[in-house]
Design a protein around this motif. Structure first.
Motif, PDB file in Angstrom:
ATOM      1  N   LEU A 141      16.381 -23.732 -23.564  1.00  0.00           N
ATOM      2  CA  LEU A 141      16.809 -22.538 -24.287  1.00  0.00           C
ATOM      3  C   LEU A 141      17.849 -22.938 -25.327  1.00  0.00           C
ATOM      4  N   ILE A 142      17.527 -22.734 -26.602  1.00  0.00           N
ATOM      5  CA  ILE A 142      18.474 -22.984 -27.694  1.00  0.00           C
ATOM      6  C   ILE A 142      19.183 -21.667 -27.987  1.00  0.00           C
ATOM      7  N   LEU A 143      20.483 -21.653 -27.771  1.00  0.00           N
ATOM      8  CA  LEU A 143      21.270 -20.429 -27.918  1.00  0.00           C
ATOM      9  C   LEU A 143      21.586 -20.146 -29.376  1.00  0.00           C
ATOM     10  N   LYS A 144      21.697 -18.860 -29.695  1.00  0.00           N
ATOM     11  CA  LYS A 144      22.032 -18.461 -31.066  1.00  0.00           C
ATOM     12  C   LYS A 144      23.529 -18.249 -31.255  1.00  0.00           C
ATOM     13  N   LYS A 145      24.252 -18.234 -30.149  1.00  0.00           N
ATOM     14  CA  LYS A 145      25.699 -18.018 -30.236  1.00  0.00           C
ATOM     15  C   LYS A 145      26.351 -18.630 -29.010  1.00  0.00           C
ATOM     16  N   GLY A 146      27.693 -18.647 -29.018  1.00  0.00           N
ATOM     17  CA  GLY A 146      28.431 -19.148 -27.874  1.00  0.00           C
ATOM     18  C   GLY A 146      29.409 -20.238 -28.245  1.00  0.00           C
ATOM     19  N   GLU A 147      30.374 -20.448 -27.365  1.00  0.00           N
ATOM     20  CA  GLU A 147      31.368 -21.489 -27.535  1.00  0.00           C
ATOM     21  C   GLU A 147      31.246 -22.486 -26.393  1.00  0.00           C
ATOM     22  N   PRO A 148      31.398 -23.779 -26.670  1.00  0.00           N
ATOM     23  CA  PRO A 148      31.310 -24.771 -25.600  1.00  0.00           C
ATOM     24  C   PRO A 148      32.240 -24.419 -24.431  1.00  0.00           C
ATOM     25  N   GLY A 149      31.697 -24.476 -23.226  1.00  0.00           N
ATOM     26  CA  GLY A 149      32.475 -24.167 -22.035  1.00  0.00           C
ATOM     27  C   GLY A 149      32.384 -22.716 -21.603  1.00  0.00           C
ATOM     28  N   GLN A 150      31.822 -21.861 -22.454  1.00  0.00           N
ATOM     29  CA  GLN A 150      31.719 -20.435 -22.107  1.00  0.00           C
ATOM     30  C   GLN A 150      30.716 -20.237 -20.973  1.00  0.00           C
ATOM     31  N   ASP A 151      31.048 -19.380 -20.043  1.00  0.00           N
ATOM     32  CA  ASP A 151      30.160 -19.090 -18.911  1.00  0.00           C
ATOM     33  C   ASP A 151      28.871 -18.460 -19.441  1.00  0.00           C
ATOM     34  N   ILE A 152      27.735 -19.047 -19.074  1.00  0.00           N
ATOM     35  CA  ILE A 152      26.450 -18.578 -19.599  1.00  0.00           C
ATOM     36  C   ILE A 152      26.129 -17.167 -19.125  1.00  0.00           C
ATOM     37  N   ARG A 153      26.631 -16.793 -17.961  1.00  0.00           N
ATOM     38  CA  ARG A 153      26.341 -15.468 -17.424  1.00  0.00           C
ATOM     39  C   ARG A 153      26.932 -14.374 -18.314  1.00  0.00           C
ATOM     40  N   ALA A 154      28.155 -14.587 -18.756  1.00  0.00           N
ATOM     41  CA  ALA A 154      28.791 -13.602 -19.630  1.00  0.00           C
ATOM     42  C   ALA A 154      28.152 -13.601 -21.013  1.00  0.00           C
ATOM     43  N   LEU A 155      27.810 -14.786 -21.514  1.00  0.00           N
ATOM     44  CA  LEU A 155      27.226 -14.877 -22.849  1.00  0.00           C
ATOM     45  C   LEU A 155      25.898 -14.136 -22.938  1.00  0.00           C
ATOM     46  N   LEU A 156      25.036 -14.319 -21.936  1.00  0.00           N
ATOM     47  CA  LEU A 156      23.704 -13.718 -21.974  1.00  0.00           C
ATOM     48  C   LEU A 156      23.649 -12.328 -21.344  1.00  0.00           C
ATOM     49  N   GLY A 157      24.761 -11.867 -20.813  1.00  0.00           N
ATOM     50  CA  GLY A 157      24.761 -10.543 -20.197  1.00  0.00           C
ATOM     51  C   GLY A 157      24.173 -10.522 -18.807  1.00  0.00           C
ATOM     52  N   LEU A 158      24.198 -11.676 -18.143  1.00  0.00           N
ATOM     53  CA  LEU A 158      23.659 -11.750 -16.788  1.00  0.00           C
ATOM     54  C   LEU A 158      24.674 -11.304 -15.742  1.00  0.00           C
ATOM     55  N   ASP A 159      25.940 -11.205 -16.128  1.00  0.00           N
ATOM     56  CA  ASP A 159      27.016 -10.874 -15.190  1.00  0.00           C
ATOM     57  C   ASP A 159      27.074  -9.367 -14.930  1.00  0.00           C
ATOM     58  N   ASP A 160      26.045  -8.885 -14.276  1.00  0.00           N
ATOM     59  CA  ASP A 160      25.935  -7.453 -14.010  1.00  0.00           C
ATOM     60  C   ASP A 160      25.555  -7.242 -12.549  1.00  0.00           C
ATOM     61  N   LYS A 161      25.728  -6.034 -12.097  1.00  0.00           N
ATOM     62  CA  LYS A 161      25.303  -5.632 -10.763  1.00  0.00           C
ATOM     63  C   LYS A 161      24.468  -4.369 -10.893  1.00  0.00           C
ATOM     64  N   ALA A 162      23.537  -4.181  -9.982  1.00  0.00           N
ATOM     65  CA  ALA A 162      22.675  -2.992 -10.022  1.00  0.00           C
ATOM     66  C   ALA A 162      22.672  -2.330  -8.654  1.00  0.00           C
ATOM     67  N   ILE A 163      22.911  -1.028  -8.654  1.00  0.00           N
ATOM     68  CA  ILE A 163      22.884  -0.248  -7.420  1.00  0.00           C
ATOM     69  C   ILE A 163      21.567   0.505  -7.370  1.00  0.00           C
ATOM     70  N   GLU A 164      20.925   0.459  -6.219  1.00  0.00           N
ATOM     71  CA  GLU A 164      19.679   1.204  -6.009  1.00  0.00           C
ATOM     72  C   GLU A 164      20.018   2.455  -5.203  1.00  0.00           C
ATOM     73  N   PHE A 165      19.647   3.629  -5.754  1.00  0.00           N
ATOM     74  CA  PHE A 165      19.927   4.912  -5.111  1.00  0.00           C
ATOM     75  C   PHE A 165      18.644   5.513  -4.548  1.00  0.00           C
ATOM     76  N   GLU A 166      18.792   6.265  -3.469  1.00  0.00           N
ATOM     77  CA  GLU A 166      17.698   7.090  -2.955  1.00  0.00           C
ATOM     78  C   GLU A 166      17.977   8.519  -3.395  1.00  0.00           C
ATOM     79  N   ILE A 167      17.227   8.975  -4.381  1.00  0.00           N
ATOM     80  CA  ILE A 167      17.466  10.296  -4.968  1.00  0.00           C
ATOM     81  C   ILE A 167      16.523  11.318  -4.338  1.00  0.00           C
ATOM     82  N   THR A 168      17.075  12.425  -3.887  1.00  0.00           N
ATOM     83  CA  THR A 168      16.248  13.473  -3.282  1.00  0.00           C
ATOM     84  C   THR A 168      15.462  14.204  -4.366  1.00  0.00           C
ATOM     85  N   PRO A 169      14.288  14.753  -4.028  1.00  0.00           N
ATOM     86  CA  PRO A 169      13.421  15.374  -5.046  1.00  0.00           C
ATOM     87  C   PRO A 169      14.051  16.548  -5.784  1.00  0.00           C
TER      88      PRO A 169
END
Length: 799
Positions: A141-169
């Motif tokens: 993967l050739i990156l279009k932006k970033g600084e050497p040493g930068q955490d790849i998760r933050a750069l690519l937006g991978l540093d996220d969490k997802a909550i799964e909800f059970e929604i009633t009808p």
């Protein structure tokens, strides 16, 4: 419903609240949390690296040696990648790093040259070309932006969490990011940072390009459309692609991504048509013609019926309303003009259509929940706003909005006293108003409460009370007695009997099992059911869950034997099981075939089963005797029974109460045991619950223990093998009269001194009288009567 925490925090700032508290409080306020997924959990110690130089490996033609700046130091990496070059920014997995799939990276040597890490492809970061369309699928993967040493998760937006909800009808508003953000803001009493979409005026007049007509306003409540020209089909910007990725949706192109984004954000399904494919420059919302056909976006041909609603042009259907668009109007790379649809379809119609066509989609799942018609406008405005933001085309002026039966403002007169009565609380009116304001239910000058359009579930005082309870806190509501007289629960005789049987079985060490009422017809063969048995006539299921489980069972036996087999396979050495299982007897036509048009007769079977070292016919019979005696106060009789091929012919008995047949008890035949893979002998009792209901339990009466001594006599008789112990016992009891209190078998002998085909059976008989001592003369007289009766009725003679 999936919710990206990054997206949520943009709408409600909850970054100071830890995940555990966030999930607990949202659950307690009505939005039940199922799971939390940390999207970058598998990636660790991966940073941006700048390649400083690329040189050939001294001992390998296909390897190169790279010097890489990783921010804190320069490291050396050996790679076989062909798309690396000096100056490139790449993801670098450092020493002791982890990648998607459990891959661990450590420093080592490749053909004698030290390599201190590894360059990463998109797959190793858990991404695809949908998220990184500029990448090479099998290259680094050739990156279009970033600084050497930068955490790849933050750069690519991978540093996220997802909550799964059970929604009633009843809460379709929570099937959206905005809806859940409203709930989160109300739960934590935080500000909701939501700005209404900007209305884009556009250029020209849409009425010159398109017309819309609704022919069935009952199934299409509202239909809105806007047109965009000079469309540029291209990948969406990174922020949009990664936001879709966090929600579990693949990015396709800017136009399709916008419709998906709006559906996630506002819970309003949208669709985009290629304007060039619409004959007559018109959209007609109508019912399909009988036998009308179209190909949907999944490439499958669909035959429609008159009950299905379609979106059509002047000549043909171009979408199944609320379910899926058609191939004949699909957005392609050659599309230049797009029609954006935002509509409100009747939920029940969408559900029936999607079920009939076997097409359950994200859109149909939302429409089935009866979306508000007002949501179409805000969703369409948001889509057009994104078109402008992304520079995806030129918006045509004007909006087509067909809303035949426009709904007005919904209000409810609050009854605060009634709400407190319902909750058992004493909450001040002003505090309740504060809770209502959190969820957008505002008080009008006339005292009524204005219900926001997205809260379709709030219709009466009880619904308002529920809103109060959610934010007052269920834990804070005091425990109180019923305000009125509590109604007694009235059970049917069948319900009472089932509960008594269950309690009695449990008291004897039996564990209850529950099995499915739909089974495979192949199970009838496994219990060796005769081909002409009436029990083979089963009601077929129209939409079975699996190919085999296609009929409603007429017997519980094979289901119970499957449970026995499962327990034996996992090394459970012994078990006592019971089930009160439902069976279905289908209605039959005159020719004897099953009549699916009529309702089958439903009844229950009381099943007992046991296996193990201590299990045998007599232990199960004893348990059944105890249950029938305790529950119904009857003493069952048993006669040999060999007509059921599922049971061992010599170790099975018919269970009776007088002349009433209750069922069968016995050992499962070796052949059937082999069919089910049983590892040891199994014993089963199969009792008809409807037969037990016919028994009237005798009134219990107190009887004092006799003060007078009993007299014991033993008797041994020789009889033919086919004469059962039960027949001998009944004969002894009848001939012994009132003085005969107990008859107990203590020996059966075959062997020396007994002719072939005969057996010796010995009983102990107790004679007693409550009013006097039984004399030898009385006992002898009864004994002689017993010997005579055994000879006349059973062909037995005194040994």
């Amino acid at each position: 419903m999936r919710l990206s925490l990054k997206w949520l925090n943009e709408l409600v700032d909850l970054r100071d609240i830890d995940d555990k508290t966030l999930m607990h409080e949202l659950t307690m306020s009505g939005s039940k949390v199922e799971t939390l997924e940390i999207l970058d959990e598998e990636i660790e110690n991966v940073v941006v690296g700048e390649i400083l130089s690329v040189e050939r490996h001294p001992d390998a033609d296909k390897l190169v040696v790279c010097q890489v700046n990783v921010g804190t130091e320069t490291i050396q990496i050996v790679t076989a990648a062909t798309n690396v070059f000096a100056g490139a920014l790449v993801p670098v997995a450092l020493n002791n790093s982890r990648l998607v799939g459990g891959i661990k990276i450590k420093s080592g040597k490749l053909r004698g040259v030290v390599s201190q890490g590894m360059f990463c492809s998109i797959a190793e970061l858990g991404l695809t070309l949908h998220e990184c369309p500029y990448a090479i699928e099998d290259g680094i993967l050739i990156l279009k932006k970033g600084e050497p040493g930068q955490d790849i998760r933050a750069l690519l937006g991978l540093d996220d969490k997802a909550i799964e909800f059970e929604i009633t009808p009843n809460r379709p508003d929570c099937c959206s990011i905005v809806g859940l953000a409203r709930e989160a803001a109300a739960t934590f009493d935080r500000k909701l940072n939501l700005t209404a979409p900007k209305a884009v005026e556009g250029e020209g007049d849409i009425s010159e390009l398109l017309s819309v007509k609704i022919e069935n306003p009952d199934l299409c409540k509202r239909y809105m459309a806007r047109v965009v020209t000079n469309v540029k089909i291209e990948p969406s910007p990174e922020w949009l692609r990664m936001r879709l990725w966090a929600q579990g949706i693949r990015a396709i192109n800017n136009i399709v991504d916008i419709t998906n984004y709006v559906m996630l954000e506002y819970g309003q399904p949208m669709h985009a048509f290629d304007y060039a494919c619409l004959d007559g420059n018109s959209i007609v919302v109508r019912n399909a013609a009988a036998g009308e056909k179209m190909n949907t976006l999944d490439g499958k041909a669909r035959e429609l019926t008159e009950s299905m609603l379609v979106i059509a042009d002047a000549k043909k259907p171009v979408a199944v309303a609320g379910v899926m668009g058609g191939e004949n109007s699909e957005i392609t790379e050659n599309t230049k003009t797009v029609v954006f649809e935002s509509a409100c379809f009747e939920g029940s119609s969408v559900r029936l259509t999607s079920k009939a066509l076997g097409m359950r989609t994200d859109a149909s799942a939302l429409f089935e929940k009866f979306l508000p018609a007002e949501n179409t406008a805000v969703a369409l405005d948001r889509a057009i706003e994104l078109i402008e933001l992304l520079g995806a085309g030129t918006v045509v002026g004007g909006t087509i909005d067909v809303w035949p039966n426009k709904t007005g403002l919904r209000t409810i007169r609050p009854d605060y006293g009634r709400m407190n009565v319902l909750l058992g609380t004493n909450i001040p009116d002003s505090e309740m108003d504060g809770y209502f304001a959190r969820v957008g239910i505002n008080k009008l000058p006339d005292g009524n409460l204005e219900i926001p359009y997205w809260r379709t579930d709030v219709e009466c005082t009880a619904d308002l009370a529920e809103e109060v309870a959610r934010f007052y806190g269920y834990d804070n509501i005091p425990t109180t007695m019923f305000a009125g007289d509590a109604c007694a629960v009235i059970r049917t005789p069948e319900q009472n009997l089932k509960e008594l049987l269950s309690d009695a079985a449990i008291s004897l060490g039996f564990d209850e099992v529950l099995t499915f009422t739909f089974v495979s017809p192949k199970l009838y063969d496994k219990i060796h059911m005769p081909a002409d048995s009436a029990l083979r006539k089963s009601l077929s299921i129209l939409n079975p869950l699996g190919g085999d489980e296609s009929v409603m069972r007429t017997t519980v036996l094979p289901s119970l034997l499957n449970v026995v087999a499962s327990n034996q396979k996992v090394k459970v050495p012994a078990a006592r099981l019971f089930e009160i299982g439902k069976v279905f007897s289908p209605a039959l036509k005159e020719d004897g075939s099953v009549d699916p048009a009529n309702i089958p007769t439903e009844s229950y079977r009381f099943m007992l089963a046991e296996y193990g070292a201590d299990a045998n016919f007599y232990s199960l019979k004893g348990a059944l005797d105890a249950i029938l005696a305790n529950v119904l106060g009857v003493t069952a009789s048993y006669t040999a029974f060999a007509e059921d091929p599922a049971f061992h012919p010599g170790r099975t008995a018919l269970v009776k109460a007088g002349d009433l047949v209750l069922g069968t008890v016995g050992e499962i035949s070796p052949a059937v045991s082999e069919e089910f893979g049983l590892l040891s002998r199994a014993y089963v009792a199969d009792i008809d619950l409807s037969a037990l209901l016919k028994i009237t339990r005798p009134t219990a009466k107190y009887k004092a223990i006799s003060r007078f001594p009993s007299l014991y006599r033993d008797i041994a008789v020789i009889c033919r093998e086919e004469v059962t112990v039960g027949e001998l016992t009944e004969t002894i009891k009848k001939a012994g009269g009132k003085l005969c209190r107990e008859v107990t078998l203590f020996d059966i002998y075959r062997g020396k001194g007994i002719d072939d085909g005969y057996k010796s059976v010995a009983f102990s008989i107790v004679f007693a009288d409550d009013n006097a001592t039984v004399t030898d003369e009385q006992a002898t007289k009864r004994f002689e009567a017993i010997v005579k009766a055994l000879g006349e009725n059973c062909g037995a003679k005194l040994r």
